[in-house]
Design a protein around this motif. Structure first.
Motif, short mmCIF file in Angstrom:
data_model
loop_
_atom_site.label_atom_id
_atom_site.label_comp_id
_atom_site.label_asym_id
_atom_site.label_seq_id
_atom_site.Cartn_x
_atom_site.Cartn_y
_atom_site.Cartn_z
N SER A 1 -8.18 11.59 0.92
CA SER A 1 -8.91 10.47 0.31
C SER A 1 -9.96 10.93 -0.71
CB SER A 1 -9.57 9.62 1.40
OG SER A 1 -10.39 10.42 2.23
N GLY B 1 0.37 -3.12 4.47
CA GLY B 1 1.21 -2.07 5.01
C GLY B 1 2.36 -2.65 5.83
N ASP C 1 -2.38 11.49 6.60
CA ASP C 1 -2.32 12.25 5.36
C ASP C 1 -3.30 11.69 4.33
OD1 ASP C 1 -0.33 13.81 6.49
OD2 ASP C 1 1.30 12.59 5.65
N ARG C 2 -3.37 10.38 4.25
CA ARG C 2 -4.26 9.74 3.28
C ARG C 2 -5.73 10.00 3.63
NH1 ARG C 2 -1.41 3.88 1.96
NH2 ARG C 2 0.56 4.76 1.21
N ALA D 1 2.49 5.75 12.11
CA ALA D 1 2.28 5.68 10.66
C ALA D 1 1.54 6.94 10.20
CB ALA D 1 1.49 4.42 10.31
N PRO D 2 2.21 8.09 10.21
CA PRO D 2 1.53 9.36 9.88
C PRO D 2 0.98 9.41 8.46
CG PRO D 2 3.92 9.65 10.01
CD PRO D 2 3.63 8.29 10.54
N ARG D 3 1.47 8.51 7.58
CA ARG D 3 0.98 8.53 6.20
C ARG D 3 -0.53 8.26 6.14
NH1 ARG D 3 3.39 3.62 6.99
NH2 ARG D 3 2.39 1.73 6.16
N TYR D 4 -1.06 7.49 7.10
CA TYR D 4 -2.48 7.19 7.07
C TYR D 4 -3.33 8.40 7.43
CZ TYR D 4 -1.02 2.36 6.52
OH TYR D 4 -0.45 1.19 6.04
N ASP E 1 0.80 -1.23 0.00
CA ASP E 1 0.00 0.00 0.00
C ASP E 1 0.83 1.28 0.00
OD1 ASP E 1 1.00 0.22 2.56
OD2 ASP E 1 -0.94 0.56 3.52
N SER E 2 2.08 1.20 -0.47
CA SER E 2 2.96 2.38 -0.41
C SER E 2 2.54 3.48 -1.38
CB SER E 2 4.42 1.98 -0.68
OG SER E 2 4.53 1.31 -1.93
N ASP E 3 1.81 3.14 -2.44
CA ASP E 3 1.37 4.12 -3.44
C ASP E 3 -0.13 4.36 -3.25
OD1 ASP E 3 0.66 5.59 -5.65
OD2 ASP E 3 1.40 4.17 -7.14
N TYR E 4 -0.49 5.44 -2.55
CA TYR E 4 -1.90 5.64 -2.21
C TYR E 4 -2.81 5.80 -3.42
CZ TYR E 4 -6.22 7.27 -0.15
OH TYR E 4 -7.53 7.40 0.18
#
Length: 202
Positions: free
Chosen positions: A187, A103, A182-183, A177-180, A61-64
Motif C-alpha cells: 500500500s 470486491g 498483498d495489497r 482473499a489473499p490479494r488483500y 477493486d480488481s486493479d489496486y
C-alpha cells in the motif's frame, strides 16, 4: 480415545467443506442507475437540514493501483470541498468525498461526495461541486495539494501496520482473499507512486 470418538460423532460427522466457495455469478450482477436525473427525497425532520449527494460510477477493486488513485483523488477533492464549501462559502462544516469499489460485484463501484447543508444552499453547493469536478478533470493537481492529501494516507498506513486490529482484519481473509494481504504490504509504495497526471486521468 474418548475425545476422538466424540469428535468423530460431531465435527467429524460434518460433510466435507467445498474446496472453493460458490461463485453466485448471476447474483453478482449489479449496475449503476442509467437515469442520471437528480433525485429529491424529503424527510420529516427539521426544515433547515438537508444533504446533497453526488455519485459517479467507477468499477470494482480488481486493479489496486486504480483503487489507490481514486482513494487519493477523494482525499484531494475533500480538501478542495473544505476550502470552497466551508472556508469560502460557509455552506457546510465537514464535506465528504470517498471512493467505494466492490470486491463482490464485478465492474461495480462509485465515487461520491456528501454534504450536510441548509436546503437554501443546495444550488451553490451543487454548483461548487461541479466546478471542482471540472477543475480536477481539466487541470493537474498542484504539488502542495497532492502532499496534503497523500501524507495522511501514508501516516494511516504506517499506523495500521503497528496495530493489531488492522492485522486481524487482514488475517481474517488471508486465505479466502489473499490479494488483500498483498495489497496491505504494497500500500505505501502504491500511494507514493501516484502522480498528478494519474489523478487527472482517474
Amino acid at each position: 480415545q474418548d475425545a476422538i470418538d466424540l469428535v468423530a460423532r460431531t465435527l467429524g460427522a460434518l460433510p466435507m467443506r467445498d474446496a472453493a466457495p460458490p461463485r453466485f455469478t448471476e447474483a453478482r450482477h449489479v449496475e449503476f442507475r442509467t437515469d442520471r436525473t437528480p433525485v429529491t427525497l424529503h424527510h420529516e425532520g427539521k426544515p433547515d437540514q438537508a444533504m446533497t449527494l453526488a455519485y459517479w460510477p467507477t468499477t470494482d477493486d480488481s486493479d489496486y493501483p486504480q483503487v489507490a488513485r481514486l482513494n487519493l483523488l477523494a482525499g484531494v477533492m475533500r480538501l478542495m470541498l473544505t476550502e470552497e464549501l466551508r472556508e469560502r462559502l460557509g455552506a457546510t462544516y465537514s464535506p465528504s468525498a470517498g471512493s467505494s469499489m466492490s470486491g463482490t460485484y464485478p465492474g461495480f463501484g462509485q465515487f461520491s461526495v456528501t454534504n450536510s447543508i441548509d436546503p437554501k444552499d443546495a444550488p451553490i453547493v451543487e454548483a461548487a461541486i461541479a466546478e471542482i469536478t471540472q477543475a480536477l478533470r481539466d487541470t493537474p493537481v498542484d504539488a502542495d495539494l497532492m502532499l496534503r492529501a497523500r501524507q495522511p494516507i501514508l501516516e494511516r498506513i504506517e499506523r495500521n501496520r503497528r496495530e493489531n486490529a488492522s492485522w486481524l482484519a487482514i488475517v481474517d481473509q488471508a486465505q479466502s482473499a489473499p490479494r488483500y494481504l498483498d495489497r496491505f504490504r504494497a500500500s505505501k509504495s502504491a500511494y507514493q507512486a501516484i502522480t498528478a497526471a494519474d489523478l487527472q486521468a482517474a
